[in-house]
Write a protein that holds these residues in place. Structure first.
Motif, mmCIF file in Angstrom:
data_model
loop_
_atom_site.group_PDB
_atom_site.id
_atom_site.type_symbol
_atom_site.label_atom_id
_atom_site.label_comp_id
_atom_site.label_asym_id
_atom_site.label_seq_id
_atom_site.Cartn_x
_atom_site.Cartn_y
_atom_site.Cartn_z
ATOM 1 N N GLY A 20 -1.668 -0.985 -4.813
ATOM 2 C CA GLY A 20 -1.976 -2.023 -4.593
ATOM 3 C C GLY A 20 -2.835 -2.674 -5.820
ATOM 4 N N SER A 21 -2.981 -3.878 -5.910
ATOM 5 C CA SER A 21 -3.903 -4.511 -6.838
ATOM 6 C C SER A 21 -5.429 -3.970 -6.849
ATOM 7 N N PRO A 22 -6.122 -3.810 -7.798
ATOM 8 C CA PRO A 22 -7.484 -3.371 -7.833
ATOM 9 C C PRO A 22 -8.224 -4.437 -7.604
ATOM 10 N N ASN A 23 -7.864 -5.734 -7.282
ATOM 11 C CA ASN A 23 -8.611 -6.739 -7.030
ATOM 12 C C ASN A 23 -8.375 -7.227 -5.610
ATOM 13 N N SER A 24 -7.490 -6.729 -4.919
ATOM 14 C CA SER A 24 -7.209 -7.494 -3.701
ATOM 15 C C SER A 24 -7.867 -6.870 -2.598
ATOM 16 N N LEU A 25 -8.413 -5.539 -2.477
ATOM 17 C CA LEU A 25 -9.011 -4.680 -1.322
ATOM 18 C C LEU A 25 -10.211 -5.444 -1.235
ATOM 19 N N ARG A 26 -10.955 -5.878 -2.113
ATOM 20 C CA ARG A 26 -12.337 -6.604 -1.930
ATOM 21 C C ARG A 26 -11.822 -7.841 -0.974
ATOM 22 N N LEU A 27 -11.061 -8.535 -1.221
ATOM 23 C CA LEU A 27 -10.677 -9.952 -0.638
ATOM 24 C C LEU A 27 -10.096 -9.456 0.674
ATOM 25 N N PHE A 28 -9.394 -8.269 1.097
ATOM 26 C CA PHE A 28 -8.938 -8.145 2.174
ATOM 27 C C PHE A 28 -10.232 -7.883 3.196
ATOM 28 N N VAL A 29 -11.167 -6.955 2.737
ATOM 29 C CA VAL A 29 -12.373 -6.455 3.323
ATOM 30 C C VAL A 29 -12.947 -7.656 3.790
ATOM 31 N N ILE A 30 -13.395 -8.624 3.006
ATOM 32 C CA ILE A 30 -14.030 -9.981 3.351
ATOM 33 C C ILE A 30 -13.176 -10.573 4.238
ATOM 34 N N MET A 31 -11.879 -10.762 4.210
ATOM 35 C CA MET A 31 -10.898 -11.353 5.344
ATOM 36 C C MET A 31 -11.401 -10.861 6.677
ATOM 37 N N THR A 40 0.962 -1.125 0.047
ATOM 38 C CA THR A 40 0.067 0.074 -0.052
ATOM 39 C C THR A 40 0.834 1.220 -0.132
ATOM 40 N N LEU A 41 1.780 1.205 0.675
ATOM 41 C CA LEU A 41 2.739 2.517 1.095
ATOM 42 C C LEU A 41 4.066 2.349 0.138
ATOM 43 N N LEU A 42 3.801 1.337 -0.969
ATOM 44 C CA LEU A 42 5.124 1.156 -1.744
ATOM 45 C C LEU A 42 5.926 2.430 -2.290
ATOM 46 N N CYS A 43 5.289 3.494 -2.726
ATOM 47 C CA CYS A 43 5.714 4.731 -3.156
ATOM 48 C C CYS A 43 6.063 5.556 -2.131
ATOM 49 N N TYR A 44 6.042 5.523 -0.977
ATOM 50 C CA TYR A 44 6.467 6.113 0.266
ATOM 51 C C TYR A 44 7.142 5.386 1.170
ATOM 52 N N PRO A 45 8.511 5.082 0.665
ATOM 53 C CA PRO A 45 9.498 4.180 1.759
ATOM 54 C C PRO A 45 9.646 4.707 3.093
ATOM 55 N N SER A 46 9.613 5.996 3.475
ATOM 56 C CA SER A 46 9.802 6.745 4.876
ATOM 57 C C SER A 46 8.575 6.298 5.578
ATOM 58 N N VAL A 47 7.397 6.703 4.882
ATOM 59 C CA VAL A 47 6.258 6.467 5.655
ATOM 60 C C VAL A 47 5.867 4.857 5.913
ATOM 61 N N ARG A 77 -5.602 -1.375 9.810
ATOM 62 C CA ARG A 77 -5.784 -1.871 8.399
ATOM 63 C C ARG A 77 -6.759 -1.248 7.620
ATOM 64 N N PHE A 78 -7.855 -0.952 8.312
ATOM 65 C CA PHE A 78 -8.918 -0.142 7.558
ATOM 66 C C PHE A 78 -8.557 1.221 7.002
ATOM 67 N N SER A 79 -7.503 1.768 7.830
ATOM 68 C CA SER A 79 -6.852 3.189 7.237
ATOM 69 C C SER A 79 -6.047 2.997 6.187
ATOM 70 N N LEU A 80 -5.604 1.814 5.917
ATOM 71 C CA LEU A 80 -4.775 1.344 4.733
ATOM 72 C C LEU A 80 -5.723 1.077 3.592
ATOM 73 N N PHE A 81 -6.907 0.492 3.849
ATOM 74 C CA PHE A 81 -7.797 0.302 2.999
ATOM 75 C C PHE A 81 -8.288 1.726 2.200
ATOM 76 N N LEU A 82 -8.772 2.610 3.307
ATOM 77 C CA LEU A 82 -9.148 3.912 2.870
ATOM 78 C C LEU A 82 -8.124 4.585 2.160
ATOM 79 N N PHE A 83 -6.865 4.573 2.227
ATOM 80 C CA PHE A 83 -5.740 4.995 1.585
ATOM 81 C C PHE A 83 -5.508 4.434 0.476
ATOM 82 N N ARG A 84 -5.967 3.325 0.113
ATOM 83 C CA ARG A 84 -5.984 2.816 -1.243
ATOM 84 C C ARG A 84 -6.986 3.332 -2.033
ATOM 85 N N VAL A 85 -8.349 3.676 -1.290
ATOM 86 C CA VAL A 85 -9.360 3.925 -1.986
ATOM 87 C C VAL A 85 -9.137 5.503 -2.322
ATOM 88 N N TYR A 86 -9.138 6.243 -1.096
ATOM 89 C CA TYR A 86 -9.203 7.804 -1.353
ATOM 90 C C TYR A 86 -7.980 8.592 -1.254
#
Length: 273
Positions: A198-209, A138-145, A184-193
């Motif tokens: 991350g993969s466009p298909n993985s977020l739904r799977l993580f939320v179901i998890m 999720t934070l791949l492009c922000y190494p320090s963060v 983890r939920f904050s990471l999901f929000l960071f992916r969406v907003y």
């Protein structure tokens, strides 16, 4: 079924050791206090913990053997992500099997508490290790963060382990994982907003998890369905077994989501600043 070994005379709820009387709606099928060898023999006769042992024991061995074949070890630059993910999938089932198999050991309540703590550590580790690839990608492009987020999450996990292993009720144990879940939920929000990746298909799977894991924990707390028919679900189909099945499904969704991210990361390049 499961009569390869003729077991001892089983106990009802009132005669079971006090530290095993945690579900008043399970009325029969309690193993007597046993040696380690006798606990292992209980794998081969019917009692009220057999379903709990096998609903995590069988998946443990399946994950142990089959997951490595589905993980793209050679296609990922950071192979440590694959190792962390593999361990995450194994941790909760291993601790759970040991807890349920040896919970009636002659060592009594001290051994029971140790095994329960081990079980809780396994649950904490799947939360911790399972989320590390999610944070990393999720934070791949922000190494320090990314590094700061990993450190914060590990600290939250240490707090969760302490709370879970010292809690005395299922409600408090479930609450031990709240901060990790919110992170983890904050990471999901960071992916969406935000600009998380991350993969466009993985977020739904993580939320179901996470939803499956939460629902399993709630079912275990409210003790459904045995609450409505005490004694009917003593051996099979009680709330703890339902939770076990949901945990396994949750791990599978974690695995699918991580595979999606690992496949996606191979062709992704962060935009130039």
């Amino acid at each position: 079924m499961m009569v390869l070994y003729e077991g001892p005379r089983l106990l009802d709820f009132a005669k079971a050791p006090a530290h095993l009387q945690f579900n008043k709606y399970v009325l029969t099928g309690y193993r007597p206090v046993s040696t380690a060898e006798e606990c292992v023999r209980s794998l081969f006769y019917m009692h009220n913990e057999l379903g709990n042992i096998y609903t995590h024991g069988i998946p443990f061995f399946l994950f142990l053997v089959l997951l490595p074949f589905s993980i793209p070890w050679k296609e990922v630059d950071s192979i440590w992500i694959c190792v962390v993910h593999y361990l995450a999938c194994l941790c909760p089932t291993m601790g759970s099997v040991l807890y349920h198999l040896f919970m009636n050991h002659v060592g009594g309540e001290h051994v029971y508490d140790t095994l329960l703590s081990l079980d809780m550590v396994g649950v904490c580790l799947v939360n911790t290790l399972g989320a590390i690839p999610i944070i990393y990608i999720t934070l791949l492009c922000y190494p320090s963060v990314q590094q700061t987020a990993l450190l914060v999450y590990i600290l939250l996990s240490a707090h969760g382990i302490y709370c879970a292993t010292t809690a005395r009720t299922n409600v408090r144990r479930l609450r031990s994982f709240v901060w990790q879940a919110l992170f983890r939920f904050s990471l999901f929000l960071f992916r969406v907003y935000g600009s998380g990746v991350g993969s466009p298909n993985s977020l739904r799977l993580f939320v179901i998890m996470d939803c499956l894991a939460l629902l399993g924990g709630l079912v275990n707390i409210v003790q459904i369905p045995e609450r409505f028919k005490p004694g009917l679900f003593d051996n099979w189909g009680n709330s703890h077994q339902i939770m076990h099945v949901m945990v396994i499904c949750s791990i599978i969704y974690l695995h699918w989501g991580t595979l999606e991210d690992l496949a996606w990361i191979k062709s992704y390049q962060c935009p130039a600043e």
